[in-house]
Design a protein around this motif. Structure first.
Motif, mmCIF file in Angstrom:
data_model
loop_
_atom_site.group_PDB
_atom_site.id
_atom_site.type_symbol
_atom_site.label_atom_id
_atom_site.label_comp_id
_atom_site.label_asym_id
_atom_site.label_seq_id
_atom_site.Cartn_x
_atom_site.Cartn_y
_atom_site.Cartn_z
ATOM 1 N N LYS A 1 0.829 -1.203 0.000
ATOM 2 C CA LYS A 1 0.000 0.000 0.000
ATOM 3 C C LYS A 1 0.870 1.263 0.000
ATOM 4 N N ASN A 2 2.188 1.049 -0.104
ATOM 5 C CA ASN A 2 3.144 2.152 -0.039
ATOM 6 C C ASN A 2 3.487 2.640 -1.438
ATOM 7 N N ARG A 3 3.128 3.882 -1.748
ATOM 8 C CA ARG A 3 3.371 4.412 -3.097
ATOM 9 C C ARG A 3 4.860 4.559 -3.401
ATOM 10 N N ASN A 4 5.663 4.829 -2.379
ATOM 11 C CA ASN A 4 7.106 4.932 -2.601
ATOM 12 C C ASN A 4 7.688 3.581 -3.030
ATOM 13 N N PHE A 5 7.160 2.507 -2.458
ATOM 14 C CA PHE A 5 7.591 1.176 -2.863
ATOM 15 C C PHE A 5 7.172 0.899 -4.302
ATOM 16 N N GLY A 6 5.979 1.347 -4.655
ATOM 17 C CA GLY A 6 5.516 1.199 -6.034
ATOM 18 C C GLY A 6 6.410 1.946 -7.003
ATOM 19 N N LEU A 7 6.795 3.175 -6.628
ATOM 20 C CA LEU A 7 7.692 3.966 -7.476
ATOM 21 C C LEU A 7 9.041 3.277 -7.624
ATOM 22 N N LEU A 8 9.536 2.706 -6.536
ATOM 23 C CA LEU A 8 10.817 1.991 -6.559
ATOM 24 C C LEU A 8 10.766 0.815 -7.533
ATOM 25 N N LEU A 9 9.669 0.054 -7.504
ATOM 26 C CA LEU A 9 9.517 -1.084 -8.413
ATOM 27 C C LEU A 9 9.460 -0.616 -9.873
ATOM 28 N N PHE A 10 8.729 0.464 -10.116
ATOM 29 C CA PHE A 10 8.614 0.973 -11.485
ATOM 30 C C PHE A 10 9.963 1.443 -12.017
ATOM 31 N N VAL A 11 10.687 2.184 -11.193
ATOM 32 C CA VAL A 11 12.017 2.668 -11.605
ATOM 33 C C VAL A 11 12.957 1.493 -11.851
#
Length: 213
Positions: free
Chosen positions: A75-85
């Protein structure tokens, strides 16, 4: 792919609604392992007999799992951004290194479409970021834009390959001599044209049923 998922969805949906979370996780783990085997092109005998654990059906189940799984990191958007990058970097660096290794253009990280490790990381990252964003806290114009693009996203997904092929035939981007800039510019053009096309379709009787809106 979409037709295949639609035909299979009544069976999968019934199973998902009755399956325990660990059963879904079991499927996703096997799907990830055998998808990676297919990506790496390893000569593995069992792969020929377990191909039904591969392909885009995994994303169908993965989306449901990410939606229902109650875990803070998902549910952490920063983790989502990390995966996308991370997925994007794997795409760029992997293509550069594999191309250098064979002395020519390598499509290793794209030849299976969306069923590659890099694309999977990007998809999970975007899903986490978008689904866990509180859009109501933003301005009305941003909120409306998000809703507008969200509604048209399915139609854009179905139409984008058509317009990419058309664009490649009528416009030469080679004059730019810059691959990164070419990708960004072509993405913007296709995205805008697809949205206009889908919305025009939605206004025309008969065609509106195929617009995805």
């Amino acid at each position: 792919m979409i037709l295949g998922l639609y035909v299979f969805s009544p069976i999968i949906t019934t199973w998902l609604h009755n399956a325990e979370i660990y059963e879904i996780e079991y499927f996703l783990i096997v799907w990830a392992l055998f998808s990676f085997v297919g990506f790496s092109n390893v000569d593995f005998l069992l792969y020929d007999y377990l191909k039904y654990f591969t392909g885009s059906i995994g994303y169908f189940i993965l989306g449901y799992y990410l939606y229902i799984k109650q875990k803070s990191i998902l549910k952490n958007r920063n983790f989502g951004l990390l995966l996308f990058v991370a997925g994007t970097l794997v795409s760029f660096l992997g293509t550069i290194l594999s191309s250098m290794a064979i002395g020519g253009q390598s499509l290793l990280f794209f030849n299976l479409g969306d069923v590659t490790p890099n694309a999977c990381l990007q998809a999970i990252g975007i899903f986490i970021m978008v689904s866990n964003t509180d859009w109501e806290k933003y301005s009305k114009s941003i909120n409306n834009a998000a809703v507008c693009f969200g509604i048209g996203s399915y139609g854009v997904y179905l139409a984008n390959v058509l317009f990419i092929n058309i664009l490649d035939k009528i416009i030469s981007f080679d004059i730019m001599r810059n691959a990164a800039l070419t990708i960004i510019l072509e993405w913007i053009i296709v995205f805008i044209v697809c949205n206009i096309f889908i919305r025009l379709m939605s206004k025309i009787p008969v065609l509106d049923k195929f617009s995805g809106i």
